[in-house]
Design an enzyme around this catalytic site. Structure first.
Site, mmCIF file in Angstrom:
data_model
loop_
_atom_site.group_PDB
_atom_site.id
_atom_site.type_symbol
_atom_site.label_atom_id
_atom_site.label_comp_id
_atom_site.label_asym_id
_atom_site.label_seq_id
_atom_site.Cartn_x
_atom_site.Cartn_y
_atom_site.Cartn_z
ATOM 1 N N LYS A 116 -6.825 -2.322 3.602
ATOM 2 C CA LYS A 116 -7.829 -1.258 4.679
ATOM 3 C C LYS A 116 -9.092 -1.001 3.922
ATOM 4 O O LYS A 116 -10.058 -0.927 4.697
ATOM 5 C CB LYS A 116 -7.050 0.001 5.086
ATOM 6 N N TYR A 134 -1.248 -1.541 1.743
ATOM 7 C CA TYR A 134 -1.924 -1.233 2.900
ATOM 8 C C TYR A 134 -3.262 -0.585 2.478
ATOM 9 O O TYR A 134 -4.088 -0.983 3.235
ATOM 10 C CB TYR A 134 -0.950 0.150 3.682
#
Length: 258
Positions: free
Chosen positions: A158, A154
């Site tokens: 991101k 993640y």
């Protein structure tokens, strides 16, 4: 009505932040396209907002280039333009780096959170460049600016969104297309609620305890709502932000101060 006569498309629009963004654009006069892998959810969103025909729902898999191009073509065929595209669709998973490789989830989070965003930008850029105007807003996360354990996929994707945003921003600005990013903090969405359920189960806490602890870490003292993110997205997509390019703004209650 900052978006009267304009068209805004939002991926991951069936719930959470995406739905909040879709509602904001509709309230400000835009025709809106709800794009989501969950077609029933997208339909519900479009029916809520488009009783007068100003909203449509399309099933979209952001990991599938053909699905993306088909959605762009459908919007253009119906309304002739796309003024705003919000790349909001994303997924989350937890994995301890010392555990055996979880390549299926690793490849999936790359495909949805980063590659899919690139493909969406590529597909929508062409009609925007032809018009000489447009705004793309990419939803990153504070996880793109700071680190969390067991979230390499993640955090990595991101952070990649921020690099993608900056590169596209300088490439497309001369063509009248502005690209910016949003880095939400802790926002009350189904994703955050699922994190709360997992952590509370692991720790033996009452449901909601993790959310309470999380709120205490926010300088403003509370967890944000999708509408808090939607307001910033609408600003960046509007003419009010006509001189803002390549930025990554944090609606996070003060968690990350850069």
């Amino acid at each position: 009505m900052r978006f009267g006569g304009r068209v805004a498309a939002v991926t991951g629009a069936a719930s959470g932040i995406g739905l909040g963004i879709l509602r904001r654009f509709a309230r400000e006069g835009a025709r809106v396209a709800a794009l989501d892998l969950d077609f029933e959810g997208a339909q519900a969103a479009a029916e809520e907002l488009g009783g007068d025909g100003s909203a449509m729902a399309l099933q979209l898999d952001v990991a599938d280039g053909d699905s993306i191009q088909a959605a762009v073509d459908r919007i253009l065929a119906a309304w002739g333009r796309i003024d705003v595209w919000v790349n909001n669709a994303g997924i989350f998973y937890v994995h301890n780096i010392a555990d055996p490789p979880d390549m299926e989830n690793w490849e999936r989070i790359l495909a949805v959170n980063l590659t899919g965003m690139f493909l969406c930008c590529q597909a929508v850029t062409r009609p925007m460049m032809e018009r000489g105007s447009g705004s793309i807003v990419n939803i990153s996360s504070i996880a793109g600016k700071m680190a969390f354990p067991e979230e390499a996929g993640y955090c990595g994707t991101k952070a990649g969104v921020l690099g993608l945003t900056r590169s596209l921003a300088v490439e497309l600005a001369p063509h009248g297309v502005r690209v910016n990013a949003i880095c939400p903090g802790n926002i009350l969405t189904p994703m955050l609620q699922s994190v709360d359920a997992r952590i509370c189960a692991e720790e033996g806490w009452e449901p909601g305890t993790h959310l309470e602890k999380t709120a205490q870490e926010v300088p403003l003292g509370y967890i944000g709502q999708p509408e808090d993110v939607a307001a910033v997205v609408a600003f960046l997509a509007s003419d009010d932000a006509s001189y803002i390019v390549g930025q990554a703004i944090n609606p996070d209650g003060g968690l990350v101060l850069y």
